[in-house]
Scaffold this motif. Structure first.
Motif, short mmCIF file in Angstrom:
data_model
loop_
_atom_site.label_atom_id
_atom_site.label_comp_id
_atom_site.label_asym_id
_atom_site.label_seq_id
_atom_site.Cartn_x
_atom_site.Cartn_y
_atom_site.Cartn_z
N UNK A 41 27.37 97.45 110.36
CA UNK A 41 26.14 97.73 111.12
C UNK A 41 26.41 98.76 112.21
N UNK A 42 27.56 98.69 112.82
CA UNK A 42 27.94 99.67 113.86
C UNK A 42 28.06 101.07 113.25
N UNK A 43 28.44 101.15 111.99
CA UNK A 43 28.57 102.44 111.29
C UNK A 43 27.25 102.88 110.66
N UNK A 44 26.16 102.22 111.08
CA UNK A 44 24.81 102.56 110.62
C UNK A 44 24.62 102.36 109.12
N UNK A 45 25.31 101.42 108.55
CA UNK A 45 25.08 101.06 107.16
C UNK A 45 23.88 100.11 107.09
N UNK A 46 23.11 100.13 106.02
CA UNK A 46 21.89 99.31 105.93
C UNK A 46 22.21 97.85 105.56
N UNK A 47 22.87 97.15 106.47
CA UNK A 47 23.26 95.76 106.19
C UNK A 47 22.31 94.75 106.83
N UNK A 48 21.45 95.20 107.73
CA UNK A 48 20.53 94.28 108.38
C UNK A 48 19.37 93.98 107.44
N UNK A 49 19.31 92.73 106.98
CA UNK A 49 18.28 92.30 106.03
C UNK A 49 17.71 90.94 106.48
N UNK A 50 16.84 90.94 107.51
CA UNK A 50 16.30 89.66 107.99
C UNK A 50 15.52 88.89 106.93
N UNK A 226 24.92 84.96 103.30
CA UNK A 226 23.72 85.72 103.64
C UNK A 226 23.42 85.74 105.13
N UNK A 227 23.94 84.77 105.88
CA UNK A 227 23.60 84.65 107.29
C UNK A 227 23.91 85.91 108.11
N UNK A 228 25.10 86.53 107.97
CA UNK A 228 25.38 87.73 108.80
C UNK A 228 24.36 88.85 108.60
N UNK A 229 23.86 89.01 107.38
CA UNK A 229 22.88 90.07 107.13
C UNK A 229 21.55 89.78 107.83
N UNK A 230 21.28 88.49 108.10
CA UNK A 230 20.04 88.12 108.77
C UNK A 230 20.11 88.34 110.27
#
Length: 303
Positions: A41-50, A226-230
């Motif tokens: 996420x810090x490297x601006x990868x699209x990992x944030x998936x609430x 899945x929790x970290x992506x949320x």
């Protein structure tokens, strides 16, 4: 209050009896994976998936864990009730034998002592049988050498001990040392002991269905994956720690259920069967130190 607070702190930090050793690897993996997602996420990868929060609703996983834990505790508590009943029936049967069986010959008292020791031997044999262990020296001092040797070749030692006790009671009835009512009462207590043995065997030989255990573990792993992506978008670098904390909670509850579903072993959370058997032995020894009032044969009711 200070003593209570100190005890609370000691219990909170206590490792013995906890499930930390069983789950710490899973918790570490959860934390490491959460930290890895934070880096992405810090490297601006699209990992944030609430939206992934709706894949496995927390309420569904919570209900599954509660059902798992409650089912395991029911097994634990049923095992404790069975052993409580064994203790009570051994005490009652020992008391009735010691008081009610007349001593018409010098050897009768020795036979009564042997019968009372067999009651303790039944409890010890039940403990050993439930743990799947061979007959050991703990039983040798509670019976004759011939009985001890024979017990070693039996598939179900407690049943053999119960047979010897029942045979003794029948012999006392045939020798007119007890009447039919006393025999019936004592045989009922002996039957209760065998019933409790069967109930413990039912707990031991009916484990949690494998499909349910597998499915629950799969859901736990998937949820923690899945929790970290949320949560990474909201928590950032705290994602790993929070994921590890959630994993500690969920895997801990599941491990507790696994720990207590078989209550007959040596773990800190199992039933204290060794202490229970020692207590019964002390109770029987105390009982044998008492001298009951003897009755003359002519005072017996008609058989």
């Amino acid at each position: 209050m200070s003593a209570v607070s100190l005890k609370w702190v000691n219990t909170t930090l206590q490792l013995k009896g906890s499930v930390i050793k069983a789950i710490y690897k899973n918790v570490l993996w959860c934390g490491i994976f959460g930290f890895f997602v934070s880096i992405l996420h810090y490297l601006d990868k699209p990992v944030s998936q609430p939206i992934l929060g709706s894949v496995i609703p927390s309420i569904v996983l919570g209900l599954l864990l509660v059902f798992r834990t409650n089912t395991a505790y029911e097994r634990f508590w049923e095992g404790r009730k069975c052993w409580g009943s064994i203790v009570n029936n051994v005490r009652n049967l020992a008391r009735q034998i010691w008081v009610s069986v007349d001593e018409t010959s010098p050897e009768d008292k020795n036979h009564k002592i042997a019968a009372l020791n067999l009651l303790v031997a039944f409890a010890v044999a039940t403990k050993i049988h439930l743990r799947g262990e061979p007959i050991n020296d703990e039983l040798e001092e509670l019976m004759s050498s011939s009985k001890y040797v024979k017990l070693k070749i039996m598939n179900n030692p407690p049943i053999e001990v119960a047979f010897w006790i029942g045979d003794y009671l029948q012999q006392q009835y045939n020798h007119h040392c007890i009447n039919s009512y006393q025999l019936t009462s004592m045989q009922e207590l002996l039957n209760n002991l065998v019933d409790n043995l069967g109930a413990c065997e039912r707990i031991l030989k009916t484990p949690m269905p494998l499909a349910y255990a597998i499915h629950l573990k799969q859901l736990l792993v998937l949820y923690c994956f899945l929790l970290p992506f949320q949560i990474v978008n909201s928590l950032g670098w705290w994602t790993g720690m929070i994921t590890a904390l959630v994993g500690f909670t969920l895997f801990g509850i599941e491990a507790i259920g696994l720990e207590i579903e078989n209550p007959f072993g040596y773990d800190a959370n199992d039933l204290p069967l060794d202490a229970i058997c020692k207590t019964m032995k002390h109770n029987i020894d105390d009982l044998m130190s008492l001298t009951p009032n003897t009755r003359s044969p002519q005072n017996h009711p008609t058989y």
